[in-house]
Design an enzyme around this catalytic site. Structure first.
Site, PDB file in Angstrom:
ATOM      1  CB  CYS A 112      -0.948  -0.002   1.198  1.00  0.00           C
ATOM      2  SG  CYS A 112      -2.039  -1.426   1.185  1.00  0.00           S
ATOM      3  CG  HIS A 253      -3.184   3.368   2.208  1.00  0.00           C
ATOM      4  ND1 HIS A 253      -3.693   2.973   0.993  1.00  0.00           N
ATOM      5  CD2 HIS A 253      -3.225   2.272   3.012  1.00  0.00           C
ATOM      6  CE1 HIS A 253      -4.017   1.695   1.057  1.00  0.00           C
ATOM      7  NE2 HIS A 253      -3.746   1.246   2.272  1.00  0.00           N
ATOM      8  CG  ASN A 283      -6.515  -0.998   1.355  1.00  0.00           C
ATOM      9  OD1 ASN A 283      -5.872  -0.521   0.431  1.00  0.00           O
ATOM     10  ND2 ASN A 283      -5.951  -1.484   2.446  1.00  0.00           N
TER      11      ASN A 283
END
Ligand code: UT7
Length: 326
Positions: A112, A253, A283
């Site tokens: 990520c 994020h 996500n």
């Protein structure tokens, strides 16, 4: 001083929507639990498209905004942990699909945090003088590596891609600094033993998905994510002799709305300076920050000279921040 300035942003998400209600039919969960614990309402799922297909669409949008042709690009860096294949790199597939004949191309794996890692590398090529126009892409097709029977992870992720075009430019605007961190001692908090989005685990069997799919110790990861996102944010500000009050927009994020709010609270950031779109996409791993940045730009939230802080946290563990004077 030579800097890397963003002259184009673009994103792409597949059209298929997977709602929380649909997940209720698949695992023992509820729309209420998912919304309250994560902030997610729905996510997008790529059916036929591989990571390079998603990246191609996002890149076309970024190139259009930048007003340049693919043939003008010197370097392509793709951040992904769900490459089309083990090799060639997704960046090489992307180079072919957009026709960036003069570009070198490679992938970066930092889960990520990958997009900020890739921007950091691109910036070094630009500052070193070996590239003038760089296409940086964050893309992941997490649906291909998810264990769809594991309610602790399958509700969290979605597919998508985001891209930016960086140009070499003299002046005060652009990427001010980036900061990348890793700690492999935490590898088993968040990992996927198998990979390969064009040969997805879901396509083979539920048993192999269970064995090889994404695994996470969510609660422990949550706490470390909040702390590291705060620290990385402060590091970027400190390095540039700036403070939280100088920020125009915070683009974190998008892993969990509660993580974002906790980190923002520790930084004393007001709600109106936080960009959040996790409700729509979940996500999307390496794609999450460039999707959010492209959306925020499209929504008119980013102007010339806006000060923007990006911060990410992911498997590895990896974490990273960067400060941009738009
Ligand atoms: O992008 C990379 C970084 N990723 C992250 O940082 C994600 C970090 N972690 C998280 O976002 C959160 O930890 C989760 C959303 C994954 C989980 O939330 P939590 O508040 O930490 O829940 P928990 O794991 O402590 O579980 C609480 C309860 C448990 O039940 P019991 O033991 O209290 O009876 C779980 O079994 O919630 C249960 N649970 C669920 N219930 C309904 C776990 N997943 C689900 C689910 N639906 N999908």
């Amino acid at each position: 001083m030579i800097r890397s300035r963003i002259i184009g942003t673009g994103f792409f998400v597949p059209s298929k929507v997977l709602t929380n209600n649909e997940l209720e039919e698949m695992v023992d969960t509820s729309d209420k639990w998912i919304r309250e614990r994560t902030g997610i309402r729905e996510r997008r799922i790529a059916e036929e498209q591989n990571s390079s297909d998603l990246a191609t669409k996002a890149s076309a949008n970024a190139l259009k905004m930048a007003g340049i042709k693919a043939s003008d690009i010197d370097l392509i860096i793709v951040a992904t942990v769900t490459p089309d294949m083990v090799f060639p790199s997704t960046a090489c597939f992307l180079q072919k699909k957009i026709g960036a004949a003069s570009a070198s191309a490679f992938d970066i794996s930092a889960a990520c945090s990958g997009f900020i890692y890739a921007m950091d590398v691109a910036d070094k090529y630009i500052k070193g003088g070996s590239a003038k126009k760089v296409l940086v892409v964050g893309v992941d097709r997490f649906s291909s590596i998810i264990d769809w029977q594991d309610r602790a992870t399958c509700i969290l992720f979605g597919d998508g891609a985001g891209a930016v075009v960086l140009t070499s430019e003299e002046g005060k605007r652009g990427l001010l600094s980036s900061h990348i961190f890793s700690n492999g001692n935490f590898w088993d908090m968040l990992y996927a033993p198998l990979n390969g989005s064009s040969n997805g685990l879901t396509a083979s069997s539920a048993a192999s998905a269970q064995k090889g799919g994404v695994k996470m110790r969510g609660n422990e990861t949550f706490k470390i994510a909040v702390k590291m996102m705060e620290e990385a944010s402060l590091e970027a500000l400190r390095c540039n002799h700036l403070g939280v009050a100088d920020l125009d927009l915070f683009i974190p994020h998008q892993a969990n709305a509660r993580i974002i709010n906790s980190a923002a609270q520790r930084l004393s950031l007001p709600q109106e300076k936080i960009y959040m779109n996790i409700d729509k996409y979940g996500n999307t791993s390496a794609a999450s920050i460039p999707i959010a940045m492209a959306e925020a730009h499209k929504a008119g939230l980013i102007h010339d000279n806006s000060l923007i802080l990006l911060v990410a946290f992911g498997g590895g563990f990896t974490w990273a921040s960067s400060l941009i004077r738009w």
